[in-house]
Design a protein around this motif. Structure first.
Motif, PDB file in Angstrom:
ATOM      1  N   GLY A  75       0.812  -1.215   0.000  1.00  0.00           N
ATOM      2  CA  GLY A  75       0.000   0.000   0.000  1.00  0.00           C
ATOM      3  C   GLY A  75       0.840   1.257   0.000  1.00  0.00           C
ATOM      4  N   ALA A  76       1.907   1.270   0.774  1.00  0.00           N
ATOM      5  CA  ALA A  76       2.784   2.443   0.833  1.00  0.00           C
ATOM      6  C   ALA A  76       3.574   2.600  -0.460  1.00  0.00           C
ATOM      7  CB  ALA A  76       3.735   2.320   2.028  1.00  0.00           C
ATOM      8  N   ASP A  77       4.198   1.519  -0.905  1.00  0.00           N
ATOM      9  CA  ASP A  77       5.108   1.605  -2.055  1.00  0.00           C
ATOM     10  C   ASP A  77       4.391   1.733  -3.389  1.00  0.00           C
ATOM     11  OD1 ASP A  77       7.156   1.314  -0.250  1.00  0.00           O
ATOM     12  OD2 ASP A  77       7.672  -0.729  -0.844  1.00  0.00           O
ATOM     13  N   THR A  78       3.276   1.050  -3.547  1.00  0.00           N
ATOM     14  CA  THR A  78       2.614   0.990  -4.850  1.00  0.00           C
ATOM     15  C   THR A  78       1.425   1.932  -4.948  1.00  0.00           C
ATOM     16  OG1 THR A  78       3.328  -1.305  -5.052  1.00  0.00           O
ATOM     17  CG2 THR A  78       1.577  -0.581  -6.530  1.00  0.00           C
ATOM     18  N   LEU A  79       0.651   2.017  -3.867  1.00  0.00           N
ATOM     19  CA  LEU A  79      -0.563   2.830  -3.907  1.00  0.00           C
ATOM     20  C   LEU A  79      -0.372   4.213  -3.279  1.00  0.00           C
ATOM     21  CD1 LEU A  79      -3.134   0.054  -2.904  1.00  0.00           C
ATOM     22  CD2 LEU A  79      -2.445   0.782  -5.216  1.00  0.00           C
ATOM     23  N   GLY A  80       0.768   4.421  -2.635  1.00  0.00           N
ATOM     24  CA  GLY A  80       1.038   5.711  -2.001  1.00  0.00           C
ATOM     25  C   GLY A  80       0.203   5.969  -0.762  1.00  0.00           C
ATOM     26  N   LEU A  81      -0.228   4.918  -0.083  1.00  0.00           N
ATOM     27  CA  LEU A  81      -1.068   5.088   1.098  1.00  0.00           C
ATOM     28  C   LEU A  81      -0.245   5.533   2.303  1.00  0.00           C
ATOM     29  CD1 LEU A  81      -3.333   1.900   0.904  1.00  0.00           C
ATOM     30  CD2 LEU A  81      -3.711   4.153  -0.121  1.00  0.00           C
ATOM     31  N   SER A  82      -0.763   6.506   3.024  1.00  0.00           N
ATOM     32  CA  SER A  82      -0.110   6.944   4.261  1.00  0.00           C
ATOM     33  C   SER A  82      -0.714   6.246   5.473  1.00  0.00           C
ATOM     34  CB  SER A  82      -0.222   8.461   4.423  1.00  0.00           C
ATOM     35  OG  SER A  82      -1.587   8.843   4.478  1.00  0.00           O
ATOM     36  N   GLU A  83      -1.896   5.666   5.288  1.00  0.00           N
ATOM     37  CA  GLU A  83      -2.538   4.906   6.345  1.00  0.00           C
ATOM     38  C   GLU A  83      -3.488   3.895   5.718  1.00  0.00           C
ATOM     39  OE1 GLU A  83      -4.632   7.813   8.686  1.00  0.00           O
ATOM     40  OE2 GLU A  83      -6.238   8.016   7.218  1.00  0.00           O
ATOM     41  N   ALA A  84      -3.903   2.938   6.522  1.00  0.00           N
ATOM     42  CA  ALA A  84      -4.849   1.923   6.052  1.00  0.00           C
ATOM     43  C   ALA A  84      -5.757   1.545   7.214  1.00  0.00           C
ATOM     44  CB  ALA A  84      -4.108   0.694   5.536  1.00  0.00           C
TER      45      ALA A  84
END
Length: 187
Positions: free
Chosen positions: A116-125
């Motif tokens: 999520g962080a590396d591919t989707l750019g998510l800062s939280e989930a």
């Protein structure tokens, strides 16, 4: 396209037609359904859901969904998808009972967070956990999730909405312990 991912013990493989029976068996297990907070769905309906993953979810890039495999055996299911409860993405994992208590749930969540962080750019989930699912709530606390709010269903069942900060995006290939491959599922 949903990529193949690997952690130390888990292979995250996009589903293929020959995985259908594994998917159906997992989601027809009464204990798995109980802890996922869902009713036991009839087999034909689960087969329709599986086929929709192959014919709609993957081709339209709706969200990422995998079968989880360890040592060549199907161990469970994982997803990263937009959540309808808040503006954000939800992590979903479901392990077959034979794999409970072996640390694979935490490993799966770490793999999803890294992706999520590396591919989707998510800062939280986010995660949604039934209030009675003490094992999953304990795992969430150990991993660093914090409680956001309780969501009460039409039937009165309480689900805990949890949130966790994503790790900083990794720039070095392989530095995050999450391998990505464009080919060859091993299962």
């Amino acid at each position: 396209m949903t990529p193949v991912l690997r952690t130390e013990r888990l292979d995250f493989l996009p589903y293929r037609p020959e995985h259908e029976d594994h998917f159906v068996a997992l989601l027809r297990d009464a204990e798995v359904c109980r802890w996922m907070g869902q009713d036991l769905v009839p087999e034909p309906q689960l087969r329709e859901v599986f086929r929709a993953i192959l014919t709609d979810v993957y081709p339209r890039h709706r969200f990422d969904v995998w079968g989880l495999w360890t040592d060549g055996a199907y161990a469970g299911h994982a997803e990263v998808k937009p959540t309808g409860n808040v503006d954000g993405h939800e992590l979903i994992t479901a392990l077959a009972p034979a794999y409970w208590g072996k640390g694979l749930g935490g490993e799966a969540v770490h793999g999803l967070l890294r992706y999520g962080a590396d591919t989707l750019g998510l800062s939280e989930a986010y995660g949604m956990v039934g209030a009675e699912n003490t094992a999953s709530l304990a795992l969430c606390r150990r991993l660093g999730f914090r409680h956001v709010k309780d969501v009460v269903g039409d039937d009165g069942a309480v689900t805990k909405m949890m949130v966790i900060q994503s790790p900083a995006p990794s720039r070095a290939a392989g530095a995050d312990g999450l391998a990505r491959e464009g080919d060859g599922p091993r299962a």
